[in-house]
Design an enzyme around this catalytic site. Structure first.
Site, PDB file in Angstrom:
ATOM      1  N   LEU A 122      80.267  29.349  58.741  1.00  0.00           N
ATOM      2  CA  LEU A 122      79.064  28.528  58.634  1.00  0.00           C
ATOM      3  C   LEU A 122      79.201  27.330  59.573  1.00  0.00           C
ATOM      4  CD1 LEU A 122      78.542  28.502  54.756  1.00  0.00           C
ATOM      5  CD2 LEU A 122      77.356  29.902  56.447  1.00  0.00           C
ATOM      6  N   SER A 123      78.098  26.648  59.812  1.00  0.00           N
ATOM      7  CA  SER A 123      78.180  25.491  60.697  1.00  0.00           C
ATOM      8  C   SER A 123      79.130  24.440  60.136  1.00  0.00           C
ATOM      9  CB  SER A 123      76.792  24.896  60.947  1.00  0.00           C
ATOM     10  OG  SER A 123      76.158  24.548  59.740  1.00  0.00           O
ATOM     11  N   GLU A 124      79.178  24.286  58.796  1.00  0.00           N
ATOM     12  CA  GLU A 124      80.163  23.398  58.176  1.00  0.00           C
ATOM     13  C   GLU A 124      80.637  23.934  56.832  1.00  0.00           C
ATOM     14  OE1 GLU A 124      78.240  20.371  60.946  1.00  0.00           O
ATOM     15  OE2 GLU A 124      77.347  21.616  59.384  1.00  0.00           O
ATOM     16  N   THR A 125      81.896  23.665  56.555  1.00  0.00           N
ATOM     17  CA  THR A 125      82.530  23.933  55.266  1.00  0.00           C
ATOM     18  C   THR A 125      83.178  22.627  54.818  1.00  0.00           C
ATOM     19  OG1 THR A 125      82.967  26.252  55.799  1.00  0.00           O
ATOM     20  CG2 THR A 125      84.326  25.255  54.069  1.00  0.00           C
TER      21      THR A 125
ATOM     22  N   HIS B  92      74.055  17.371  56.724  1.00  0.00           N
ATOM     23  CA  HIS B  92      73.736  18.359  55.695  1.00  0.00           C
ATOM     24  C   HIS B  92      74.946  18.641  54.803  1.00  0.00           C
ATOM     25  CE1 HIS B  92      75.400  22.140  57.488  1.00  0.00           C
ATOM     26  NE2 HIS B  92      75.092  22.696  56.329  1.00  0.00           N
TER      27      HIS B  92
END
Length: 273
Positions: A43-46, A75
């Site tokens: 994902l774009s961020e974890t 986000h």
């Protein structure tokens, strides 16, 4: 085993915002374990929720892209605050949560929707001609298509680019191989004003060619444009080009810039790391 949530951010409808993977009770995990899991989720961020080290904070957060750790991201801040509260977290103040992260303490206001206070920009001001040329080449547009440009970096490295209108933003077909480390946020006004602007975020150097909906970028764009080229309060659309329907609620005033969005848990469970 650790509790896990995946939260959709900047959408009130499932699967139309930007998901963030949130690992609860992450104390004891080392840097490589966190980075490996972030690469695996893709994902774009974890994010990883940990015990705070600052007595003023309610929790500490570490934020990873598939490529590296970030000091701050928008986000993930909203999605992680949502996950922490949903899991039973009790904040010191009833109207807000205080998050500790690499950028310092971030206020997250509770209300109709969660909203974070935009952190100070670490780099701001005009973009020189050499970098404007690099930006135009990466976006595959002419230099004179750039109405204005400014550094709007609050951690990830954003350069903001204002185009003629929302249609010009949606028409961008960037050359990902030409970014050379640039993280570019593109914004253009919708003619009917509802939503006010269209935003796109390109950051292939972070392992994310186009981020669906981006809180940190919208915070930086508001600090640059709100009250001047944009109203003090407005709604930004983002994710249209990648099949999402993100809506970012921005308010700018004497108490700073606040960036809010709806949050919705889509996955719950446990993970083994």
């Amino acid at each position: 085993m650790r509790a896990f949530r995946q939260v959709d951010v900047f959408s009130s409808e499932p699967l139309l915002g930007n998901p963030v993977a949130v690992v609860h009770d992450a104390d004891g995990l080392d840097d490589e374990q966190m980075a490996r899991f972030a690469r695996w989720t893709n994902l774009s961020e974890t994010t990883f929720l940990l015990s705070p080290t600052d007595p003023a904070a309610d929790y500490r957060l570490r934020i990873f892209t598939p490529g590296r750790e970030l000091p701050f991201a928008g986000h993930p801040t909203l999605g992680s605050a949502h996950a922490w509260l949903e899991a039973g977290g009790v904040s010191r103040a009833s109207d807000r949560v205080v998050q500790e992260c690499g950028a310092g303490l971030v206020q997250v206001r509770r209300g109709e929707r969660l909203a974070f206070e935009a952190p100070p920009l670490t780099r701001s001001g005009p973009v020189d001609a050499v970098d404007v040329a690099r930006v135009a080449a990466a976006l595959r547009i002419r230099e004179d298509d750039v109405v204005d440009a400014a550094w709007v970096d609050n951690g990830p490295g954003w350069v903001g680019v204002l185009l003629a209108d929302a249609a010009a933003v949606l028409a961008c077909r960037p050359d990902m191989a030409a970014f050379d480390g640039l993280k570019i946020g593109v914004v253009g006004v919708h003619p009917d004003g509802d939503p006010a602007v269209e935003v796109r975020a390109f950051c292939p150097g972070l392992g994310v060619p186009e981020d669906p909906v981006t809180g940190s970028l919208n915070a930086g764009l508001a600090q640059w444009l709100a009250g001047d080229r944009l109203p003090a309060s407005y709604v930004a659309s983002q994710g249209t080009a990648v099949g999402r329907r993100g809506r970012v609620h921005v308010t700018s005033g004497r108490d700073g810039v606040w960036v809010g969005g709806d949050t919705l848990t889509t996955v719950t469970g446990t993970v083994r790391i």
